[in-house]
Motif scaffolding. Structure first.
Motif, PDB file in Angstrom:
ATOM      1  N   GLN A 206       0.828  -1.208   0.000  1.00  0.00           N
ATOM      2  CA  GLN A 206       0.000   0.000   0.000  1.00  0.00           C
ATOM      3  C   GLN A 206       0.861   1.255   0.000  1.00  0.00           C
ATOM      4  O   GLN A 206       0.626   2.194  -0.772  1.00  0.00           O
ATOM      5  CB  GLN A 206      -0.923  -0.010   1.218  1.00  0.00           C
ATOM      6  CG  GLN A 206      -1.944   1.123   1.251  1.00  0.00           C
ATOM      7  CD  GLN A 206      -2.978   0.994   0.141  1.00  0.00           C
ATOM      8  OE1 GLN A 206      -3.576  -0.063  -0.028  1.00  0.00           O
ATOM      9  NE2 GLN A 206      -3.182   2.069  -0.607  1.00  0.00           N
TER      10      GLN A 206
ATOM     11  N   TRP B 242       3.013   1.547  -3.606  1.00  0.00           N
ATOM     12  CA  TRP B 242       2.347   1.947  -4.842  1.00  0.00           C
ATOM     13  C   TRP B 242       1.545   3.237  -4.702  1.00  0.00           C
ATOM     14  O   TRP B 242       1.320   3.924  -5.697  1.00  0.00           O
ATOM     15  CB  TRP B 242       1.468   0.799  -5.332  1.00  0.00           C
ATOM     16  CG  TRP B 242       2.304  -0.392  -5.679  1.00  0.00           C
ATOM     17  CD1 TRP B 242       2.438  -1.555  -4.965  1.00  0.00           C
ATOM     18  CD2 TRP B 242       3.185  -0.519  -6.798  1.00  0.00           C
ATOM     19  NE1 TRP B 242       3.336  -2.392  -5.564  1.00  0.00           N
ATOM     20  CE2 TRP B 242       3.803  -1.790  -6.703  1.00  0.00           C
ATOM     21  CE3 TRP B 242       3.506   0.306  -7.879  1.00  0.00           C
ATOM     22  CZ2 TRP B 242       4.727  -2.238  -7.641  1.00  0.00           C
ATOM     23  CZ3 TRP B 242       4.423  -0.147  -8.809  1.00  0.00           C
ATOM     24  CH2 TRP B 242       5.019  -1.408  -8.688  1.00  0.00           C
ATOM     25  N   SER B 243       1.145   3.579  -3.480  1.00  0.00           N
ATOM     26  CA  SER B 243       0.463   4.862  -3.298  1.00  0.00           C
ATOM     27  C   SER B 243       1.444   6.024  -3.373  1.00  0.00           C
ATOM     28  O   SER B 243       1.083   7.146  -3.722  1.00  0.00           O
ATOM     29  CB  SER B 243      -0.273   4.892  -1.953  1.00  0.00           C
ATOM     30  OG  SER B 243       0.646   4.781  -0.881  1.00  0.00           O
ATOM     31  N   SER B 244       2.734   5.757  -3.052  1.00  0.00           N
ATOM     32  CA  SER B 244       3.742   6.819  -3.093  1.00  0.00           C
ATOM     33  C   SER B 244       4.400   6.930  -4.467  1.00  0.00           C
ATOM     34  O   SER B 244       5.163   7.857  -4.715  1.00  0.00           O
ATOM     35  CB  SER B 244       4.830   6.563  -2.038  1.00  0.00           C
ATOM     36  OG  SER B 244       5.497   5.352  -2.303  1.00  0.00           O
TER      37      SER B 244
ATOM     38  N   GLU C  67      -8.671  -0.663  -5.728  1.00  0.00           N
ATOM     39  CA  GLU C  67      -7.883   0.556  -5.910  1.00  0.00           C
ATOM     40  C   GLU C  67      -6.387   0.255  -5.900  1.00  0.00           C
ATOM     41  O   GLU C  67      -5.629   0.768  -6.728  1.00  0.00           O
ATOM     42  CB  GLU C  67      -8.217   1.558  -4.797  1.00  0.00           C
ATOM     43  CG  GLU C  67      -7.468   2.875  -4.916  1.00  0.00           C
ATOM     44  CD  GLU C  67      -7.793   3.833  -3.782  1.00  0.00           C
ATOM     45  OE1 GLU C  67      -7.275   4.966  -3.792  1.00  0.00           O
ATOM     46  OE2 GLU C  67      -8.573   3.445  -2.887  1.00  0.00           O
ATOM     47  N   LEU C  68      -5.954  -0.612  -4.970  1.00  0.00           N
ATOM     48  CA  LEU C  68      -4.545  -0.972  -4.903  1.00  0.00           C
ATOM     49  C   LEU C  68      -4.133  -1.775  -6.135  1.00  0.00           C
ATOM     50  O   LEU C  68      -3.053  -1.547  -6.697  1.00  0.00           O
ATOM     51  CB  LEU C  68      -4.261  -1.783  -3.640  1.00  0.00           C
ATOM     52  CG  LEU C  68      -2.818  -2.296  -3.473  1.00  0.00           C
ATOM     53  CD1 LEU C  68      -1.825  -1.149  -3.509  1.00  0.00           C
ATOM     54  CD2 LEU C  68      -2.681  -3.104  -2.186  1.00  0.00           C
TER      55      LEU C  68
ATOM     56  N   SER D 113      -3.566   0.581  -8.895  1.00  0.00           N
ATOM     57  CA  SER D 113      -2.325   1.343  -8.700  1.00  0.00           C
ATOM     58  C   SER D 113      -1.106   0.504  -9.081  1.00  0.00           C
ATOM     59  O   SER D 113      -0.163   1.007  -9.708  1.00  0.00           O
ATOM     60  CB  SER D 113      -2.211   1.803  -7.247  1.00  0.00           C
ATOM     61  OG  SER D 113      -3.237   2.714  -6.912  1.00  0.00           O
TER      62      SER D 113
END
Length: 337
Positions: free
Chosen positions: A93, A96-98, A195-196, A199
């Motif tokens: 999380q 890939w969110s960063s 969502e992940l 991403s």
């Protein structure tokens, strides 16, 4: 007190500091330790005293310790990094969110300490390590994405220049690195949110298309199976959102393990550069092996094959930028390269 009367823990501590030759001499003179050395747990204890608690499944603890490579391995790796489901989920999380596809971030890293969620550019990472002494991080810079770095050992983990088949210590280190990298890069339908998963897919398309674009600059060529290459190209070009499965190169080889000299470039196999090979080996699972074009130069039966590869290499070097459209994506017309 005689040496043999010392506790076994102290004897192991002394033995662990000897070289292979001296250990074998010691075992011939010390009966109880000799009988213990018949079990792999004896050699595991010696590796453990050097901080090494991981080993490639094809290598015994005895062979690993006697290879004299334990001292060059990273002692900060452990199997818990990829067996802890919660750790993997949280780091995926954060990773890939960063990853910002709109901004080309250089030397960006994510700390892999279980209780830390730090990520930042190189200067802040240096300060973070100085303050926390957290050892491992994973890079998310365009050219080094999903490379694991040890701040204490000051090296990229498992980066063995494709020599892991002969260097047992590096083979073990590379094995653990690849297991962890695959866990972090894989879309897991059972645990990852939609969502992940999106991403990860978009992030990998951006990463891998960037690697494809620059892979042939002053690079050795490597052979990969055609159907997998076609599926991979469709994925990184955005024509498909399905991440390719395992790379199976076994069809390129004969029963004796040698490369089939009747193969045709573009029909049976395609070419990738060093950068792409290094990425594929740590992110995708591989059946068979990836062979370098340099390995074909000495054998006369591969003369025709090597010639076709040289021609393709010249074409790629001349037109490496034309494989991209005006929007920076791989064009459908040139996607065969």
């Amino acid at each position: 007190m005689l040496f043999q009367d010392l506790p076994q823990e102290l004897i192991s501590q002394v033995v662990s500091n000897l070289n292979k030759r001296d250990i074998l001499s010691f075992l011939q003179c010390h009966a109880s330790s000799y009988y213990r050395s018949l079990y792999d747990s004896f050699w595991f204890d010696l590796c453990r005293l050097h901080g090494i608690r991981y080993c490639h499944p094809d290598i015994s603890w005895k062979d690993l310790f006697c290879s004299d490579q334990v001292s060059s391995m990273c002692p900060h790796l452990n199997t818990n990094l990829f067996t802890d489901t919660r750790f993997i989920r949280e780091k995926k999380q954060l990773l890939w969110s960063s990853f910002d596809q709109r901004t080309e971030v250089k030397d960006h890293e994510l700390c892999l300490h279980p209780s830390c969620d730090f990520s930042g550019e190189s200067e802040s990472c240096t300060d973070h390590y100085a303050a926390t002494k957290h050892n491992l991080s994973i890079k998310i810079a365009p050219l080094h994405t999903l490379e694991i770095w040890c701040n204490t050992c000051v090296k990229t983990i498992g980066f063995d220049y494709f020599a892991s088949n002969v260097k047992q210590g590096l083979k073990s280190e590379s094995y653990i690195m690849k297991k962890l990298t695959k866990k972090l890069a894989l879309v897991t339908q059972e645990t990852d949110s939609q969502e992940l998963a999106l991403s990860i897919t978009k992030g990998r398309q951006e990463i891998e298309s960037g690697i494809f674009r620059i892979q042939f600059r002053n690079s050795t060529m490597h052979l990969v199976e055609k159907n997998w290459y076609t599926a991979w190209l469709a994925f990184i070009s955005g024509q498909s959102t399905e991440i390719p499965g395992d790379l199976n190169n076994e069809s390129l080889f004969l029963f004796d393990g040698s490369l089939n000299p009747t193969l045709s470039l573009g029909k049976h196999f395609e070419l990738i550069g060093n950068l792409t090979r290094w990425y594929i080996e740590r992110v995708y699972s591989i059946s068979g092996k990836i062979i370098s074009s340099n390995e074909l130069l000495e054998a006369p039966e591969y003369c025709k094959l090597a010639h076709s590869i040289r021609i393709r290499q010249q074409m790629n070097q001349a037109a490496r930028y034309s494989a991209y459209g005006s929007n920076g994506r791989i064009s459908k017309v040139n996607s065969r390269y």
